[in-house]
Write an enzyme that holds these catalytic residues in place. Structure first.
Site, PDB file in Angstrom:
ATOM      1  CG  ASP A  76      40.508  41.671  31.373  1.00 40.62           C
ATOM      2  OD1 ASP A  76      40.361  42.579  32.213  1.00 40.62           O
ATOM      3  OD2 ASP A  76      40.874  41.877  30.192  1.00 40.62           O
ATOM      4  CB  SER A  77      41.092  42.798  37.142  1.00 36.97           C
ATOM      5  OG  SER A  77      39.748  42.543  37.502  1.00 36.97           O
ATOM      6  CG  ASP A 128      36.420  42.496  31.383  1.00 35.93           C
ATOM      7  OD1 ASP A 128      35.789  43.342  30.725  1.00 35.93           O
ATOM      8  OD2 ASP A 128      37.249  42.782  32.266  1.00 35.93           O
ATOM      9  CE  LYS A 183      34.927  45.883  31.923  1.00 36.14           C
ATOM     10  NZ  LYS A 183      36.273  45.978  31.302  1.00 36.14           N
ATOM     11  CD  GLU A 185      40.439  46.460  28.392  1.00 37.43           C
ATOM     12  OE1 GLU A 185      41.466  46.851  27.795  1.00 37.43           O
ATOM     13  OE2 GLU A 185      40.474  45.852  29.478  1.00 37.43           O
ATOM     14  CD  GLU A 239      40.885  51.115  34.182  1.00 37.08           C
ATOM     15  OE1 GLU A 239      40.179  50.272  33.588  1.00 37.08           O
ATOM     16  OE2 GLU A 239      41.867  50.809  34.893  1.00 37.08           O
TER      17      GLU A 239
HETATM   18  O1  KIV Z   1      39.000  43.811  34.563  1.00 32.54           O
HETATM   19  C1  KIV Z   1      38.515  44.654  35.333  1.00 32.54           C
HETATM   20  O2  KIV Z   1      38.487  44.474  36.555  1.00 32.54           O
HETATM   21  C2  KIV Z   1      38.008  45.884  34.765  1.00 32.54           C
HETATM   22  C3  KIV Z   1      37.608  46.971  35.718  1.00 32.54           C
HETATM   23  C4  KIV Z   1      38.806  47.520  36.367  1.00 32.54           C
HETATM   24  C5  KIV Z   1      36.775  48.011  35.079  1.00 32.54           C
HETATM   25  O3  KIV Z   1      37.919  46.016  33.589  1.00 32.54           O
END
Ligand code: KIV
Length: 267
Positions: free
Chosen positions: A46-47, A85, A115, A117, A184
């Protein structure tokens, strides 16, 4: 021809002491390049909201954004294991929406895993999603979706209480069925302890060299993100001046009438 990487391959890599390489990716051409280079895991992070869409943080990213970018990456048919994500609000409300949204990333996006969090607090969600046979990567420590609770992007686990909490988080996500965990922004010694205690692979980002693998944001390693420069990033290329040079040359040639030539035109 290399076969597609599965979660079993990733877990075997930990067992055999082979480091796991992972990068974020949000588009088709980059996914093709990454796969040619032999990356083990691709994360549609989600970056994307920060480095691609220009938001200040990851919170505005939607399920539709994630599905769009996951599809673009999957169209490159990478051999890497593709993880998508789950964005903010896609798994925090209730189990039904968490399961539905995880399923959408697999069914509509084409990802092989999702993924999430969080640690102890999301263990029931991880259990609910893995019970649908959707593999989950957990993400603990500095979790960017918790930006406001953390009071900024701060290293987590520096005092004993926080370190104990992170150890409990790592145990909880493993017991809940996660097949790997991203660590992280945590101190090296704590990441090493979690890695040695954990039965599942740890993938570090700002968590030192002892993790079973490493993940970074592709724009960071290519020198394409000027917004922030965390200490844990290593820049492997400086593409901004290369791109700027190409764009400037194009502008100049258009202005001068040097482009297009006959070779770029039709009879
Ligand atoms: O969203 C992302 O890029 C991430 C990584 C930094 C692990 O969660």
């Amino acid at each position: 021809m290399k076969k597609a990487t599965t979660i079993l391959d990733i877990q075997k890599m930990k067992a055999e002491g082979e480091k796991i390489s992972m990068l974020t990716c949000y588009d088709y051409p980059t996914a093709r390049i990454m796969d040619e280079c032999g990356i083990d895991m691709i994360l549609i992070g989600d970056s994307v909201g920060v480095v691609y869409a220009g938001y200040d943080n990851t919170l505005p990213v939607t399920m539709e954004d994630m599905i769009y970018h996951t599809r673009a990456v999957v169209r490159a048919q990478p051999k890497a294991l593709v993880v998508a994500d789950m964005p903010f609000l896609s798994y925090q409300i209730d189990m039904v929406s968490a399961r539905l949204n995880a399923g959408r990333l697999i069914k509509e996006g084409g990802a092989a895993a999702v993924k999430i969090e969080g640690g102890v607090n999301v263990a029931p969600v991880i259990e609910a999603i893995t019970s649908m046979d959707i593999p989950v990567v957990a993400h603990i420590g500095l979790t960017p979706q918790s930006l406001h609770r953390m009071g900024g992007y701060r290293v987590q686990g520096r005092n004993n209480e926080q370190a104990e909490k992170l150890l409990a988080d790592a145990r909880a996500v493993e017991s809940a069925g996660a097949f790997a965990v991203v660590l992280e922004g945590i101190p090296t010694a704590l990441a090493a302890k979690i890695t040695s205690e954990s039965g599942i692979p740890t993938i570090g980002i700002g968590a030192g060299p002892s993790c079973d693998g490493q993940v970074l944001v592709i724009h960071d390693i290519l020198g394409l993100c000027e917004k922030y420069a965390p200490k844990f990033v290593k820049r492997y290329a400086d593409l901004k001046p290369v791109i700027a040079q190409a764009i400037s040359s194009y502008i100049q040639e258009v202005k001068e009438g040097a482009f297009p030539t006959e070779g770029n035109s039709f009879n």
